[in-house]
Design a protein around this motif. Structure first.
Motif, short mmCIF file in Angstrom:
data_model
loop_
_atom_site.label_atom_id
_atom_site.label_comp_id
_atom_site.label_asym_id
_atom_site.label_seq_id
_atom_site.Cartn_x
_atom_site.Cartn_y
_atom_site.Cartn_z
N ARG A 36 0.84 -1.20 0.00
CA ARG A 36 0.00 0.00 0.00
C ARG A 36 0.88 1.25 0.00
O ARG A 36 1.88 1.32 0.72
N PHE A 37 0.48 2.23 -0.81
CA PHE A 37 1.24 3.47 -0.89
C PHE A 37 0.98 4.33 0.34
O PHE A 37 -0.16 4.50 0.77
N ILE A 38 2.06 4.86 0.88
CA ILE A 38 1.99 5.65 2.11
C ILE A 38 2.09 7.14 1.76
O ILE A 38 3.02 7.57 1.06
N GLN A 39 1.14 7.90 2.23
CA GLN A 39 1.14 9.33 2.01
C GLN A 39 1.40 10.07 3.32
O GLN A 39 1.52 9.46 4.38
N ASN A 40 1.50 11.38 3.20
CA ASN A 40 1.68 12.27 4.36
C ASN A 40 2.99 12.04 5.10
O ASN A 40 3.08 12.26 6.32
N MET A 41 4.02 11.59 4.38
CA MET A 41 5.35 11.51 4.97
C MET A 41 5.96 12.91 5.04
O MET A 41 5.59 13.81 4.29
N ARG A 42 6.92 13.09 5.95
CA ARG A 42 7.60 14.37 6.10
C ARG A 42 9.08 14.21 5.75
O ARG A 42 9.60 13.09 5.71
N LYS A 56 21.92 16.22 3.50
CA LYS A 56 20.86 17.03 4.10
C LYS A 56 19.81 17.34 3.05
O LYS A 56 20.13 17.81 1.95
N ILE A 57 18.56 17.07 3.36
CA ILE A 57 17.46 17.34 2.43
C ILE A 57 17.23 18.85 2.36
O ILE A 57 16.96 19.50 3.37
N ALA A 58 17.35 19.39 1.15
CA ALA A 58 17.21 20.84 0.96
C ALA A 58 15.79 21.24 0.56
O ALA A 58 15.37 22.37 0.81
N ALA A 59 15.07 20.33 -0.08
CA ALA A 59 13.70 20.62 -0.51
C ALA A 59 12.91 19.33 -0.48
O ALA A 59 13.45 18.24 -0.74
N PHE A 60 11.62 19.45 -0.19
CA PHE A 60 10.78 18.26 -0.06
C PHE A 60 9.34 18.61 -0.42
O PHE A 60 8.84 19.67 -0.06
N ALA A 61 8.68 17.71 -1.16
CA ALA A 61 7.28 17.95 -1.52
C ALA A 61 6.58 16.63 -1.78
O ALA A 61 7.19 15.67 -2.26
N PHE A 258 -5.60 -2.59 -11.01
CA PHE A 258 -4.32 -2.12 -11.55
C PHE A 258 -4.41 -0.65 -11.94
O PHE A 258 -3.46 0.12 -11.73
N ALA A 259 -5.54 -0.25 -12.50
CA ALA A 259 -5.74 1.16 -12.83
C ALA A 259 -5.67 2.02 -11.56
O ALA A 259 -5.07 3.10 -11.55
N HIS A 260 -6.27 1.53 -10.49
CA HIS A 260 -6.22 2.26 -9.22
C HIS A 260 -4.79 2.35 -8.70
O HIS A 260 -4.37 3.38 -8.17
N ILE A 261 -4.03 1.26 -8.84
CA ILE A 261 -2.64 1.25 -8.37
C ILE A 261 -1.81 2.27 -9.14
O ILE A 261 -0.97 2.98 -8.57
N ILE A 262 -2.05 2.36 -10.45
CA ILE A 262 -1.33 3.36 -11.26
C ILE A 262 -1.61 4.76 -10.74
O ILE A 262 -0.69 5.57 -10.55
N ALA A 263 -2.89 5.04 -10.50
CA ALA A 263 -3.26 6.37 -10.01
C ALA A 263 -2.64 6.65 -8.64
O ALA A 263 -2.11 7.74 -8.39
N LEU A 264 -2.68 5.66 -7.76
CA LEU A 264 -2.10 5.83 -6.43
C LEU A 264 -0.59 6.03 -6.51
O LEU A 264 -0.01 6.82 -5.76
N ASN A 265 0.05 5.29 -7.41
CA ASN A 265 1.49 5.41 -7.58
C ASN A 265 1.87 6.84 -7.97
O ASN A 265 2.81 7.43 -7.42
N LEU A 266 1.12 7.40 -8.90
CA LEU A 266 1.42 8.75 -9.38
C LEU A 266 1.05 9.81 -8.35
O LEU A 266 1.75 10.81 -8.20
N ARG A 267 -0.05 9.58 -7.62
CA ARG A 267 -0.48 10.56 -6.62
C ARG A 267 0.35 10.45 -5.34
O ARG A 267 0.38 11.37 -4.54
N GLY A 268 1.00 9.31 -5.16
CA GLY A 268 1.72 9.09 -3.91
C GLY A 268 3.21 9.33 -4.00
O GLY A 268 3.98 8.82 -3.20
N GLN A 269 3.63 10.11 -4.99
CA GLN A 269 5.05 10.37 -5.17
C GLN A 269 5.54 11.49 -4.26
O GLN A 269 4.80 12.42 -3.94
N TYR A 270 6.80 11.37 -3.87
CA TYR A 270 7.48 12.43 -3.13
C TYR A 270 8.68 12.88 -3.96
O TYR A 270 9.32 12.08 -4.65
N THR A 271 8.99 14.16 -3.87
CA THR A 271 10.19 14.69 -4.50
C THR A 271 11.05 15.35 -3.43
O THR A 271 10.58 16.22 -2.70
N LEU A 272 12.28 14.88 -3.32
CA LEU A 272 13.20 15.52 -2.38
C LEU A 272 14.49 15.86 -3.13
O LEU A 272 14.82 15.26 -4.15
N SER A 273 15.19 16.85 -2.62
CA SER A 273 16.42 17.31 -3.27
C SER A 273 17.49 17.55 -2.22
O SER A 273 17.19 17.87 -1.06
N TYR A 274 18.73 17.38 -2.64
CA TYR A 274 19.87 17.68 -1.78
C TYR A 274 20.98 18.25 -2.65
O TYR A 274 21.00 18.07 -3.88
#
Length: 306
Positions: A36-42, A56-61, A258-274
């Motif tokens: 299961r995809f986990i959301q609301n991570m910090r 060190k994480i410089a940006a996160f979304a 599978f269609a739902h999993i695709i949508a969840l995968n795309l909606r559940g992405q995080y982007t971090l930068s260092y």
């Protein structure tokens, strides 16, 4: 003479401009032990290392509300013809029917700001509907898919479809390929892999596997390799379904899931930068991301690392 050369070399070295740190982006998903995809991570939930050194994480979304550009590429070659599904008096290839069903499920999961493009392929790619936010236009074209024909030029078609994804207006892009994965063009899978790497597009593949008595048994592992490579190289996912099972209720439910999993995968992405001062190619650096929660798994999108 040697001291003079040493002095000149030292002077040249001192005159060089040191490498400026640059921002390294990492796109990832987080899942639990059940997938299961986990959301609301910090940001503080993640640990980032490059070549074993903590960063060190410089940006996160979190990308849960970011719009998505979907591209759907459906195989309509002759090999998708069996078995036939009869609805009333009009026989329709069940594999094609299943492909259209996945497309309709994805359309219903679209958010208002998402856009969708529909393509089919045999020897070439046919654009049935360019990028649009109008769900009805996509639905109408999906209902018109009822005939098959032509050879299966899978690899070239995926490459062309990825090229068309450049017209997408959103940063998050996904190409969903539905095929029986038997390329008959004479091309090799390795010919496609460099082209996949050129595009920042996740590829999700639904493979409709034919199960007939006369199928070459060596084709089965090749089929799975093709699907897993297309998806794995881009951080996407692959689902394999046996064609004779297409008309069972459980299989239909699995395709919709599978269609739902695709949508969840795309909606559940995080982007971090260092910030990194490494100038070596990304492929030669070991970038690792994990969470402080040992029961969670991080999957990095290597294609989206810039």
């Amino acid at each position: 003479m040697k001291p003079l050369i040493a002095i000149l070399a030292l002077t040249a070295a001192l005159g060089q401009t040191p490498a400026q740190p640059r921002l390294q982006k990492v796109v990832l998903n987080v899942t639990d032990a059940s997938g299961r995809f986990i959301q609301n991570m910090r940001a503080e939930d993640f640990i980032v290392e490059e070549d074993g050194t903590p960063q060190k994480i410089a940006a996160f979304a979190q990308e849960s509300e970011a719009p998505v550009s979907f591209g759907l590429l459906i195989d309509k070659s002759t090999s998708m013809r069996l078995p036939l599904y009869v609805e009333g008096k009009t026989p329709t290839p069940a594999a094609l029917l299943a492909a259209a069903g996945i497309g309709r499920a994805l359309v219903r999961l679209m958010k208002p700001q998402d856009e969708f493009m529909l393509m089919t392929f045999d020897e070439d790619v046919q654009v049935k509907q360019n990028f649009t936010q109008d769900r009805k236009k996509i639905d109408d074209q999906l209902y018109k898919l009822n005939t098959v024909g032509g050879a299966t030029h899978l690899y070239e078609s995926v490459a062309k479809a990825l090229g068309r994804m450049k017209k997408a207006k959103h940063r998050i892009r996904a190409l969903i390929v539905i095929t029986d994965a038997y390329d008959t063009s004479g091309k090799e899978l390795d010919d496609l892999r460099p082209k996949i790497a050129e595009h920042e597009v996740q590829v999700f593949v639904c493979g409709l596997r034919a199960v007939y008595e006369n199928v070459d048994p060596t084709a089965v592992p090749l089929f799975e390799l093709v699907l897993k490579t297309l998806a794995g190289d881009t951080g996407g996912l692959a689902l394999i379904v046996d064609v004779p099972e297409l008309q069972t209720t459980s299989t239909v439910e699995g395709l919709i899931a599978f269609a739902h999993i695709i949508a969840l995968n795309l909606r559940g992405q995080y982007t971090l930068s260092y910030y990194t001062d490494k100038t070596t190619p990304l492929s030669s650096r070991a970038v690792r991301v994990r969470t402080i929660h040992p029961n969670l798994r991080v999957r990095i999108r290597r294609d989206a690392m810039q």
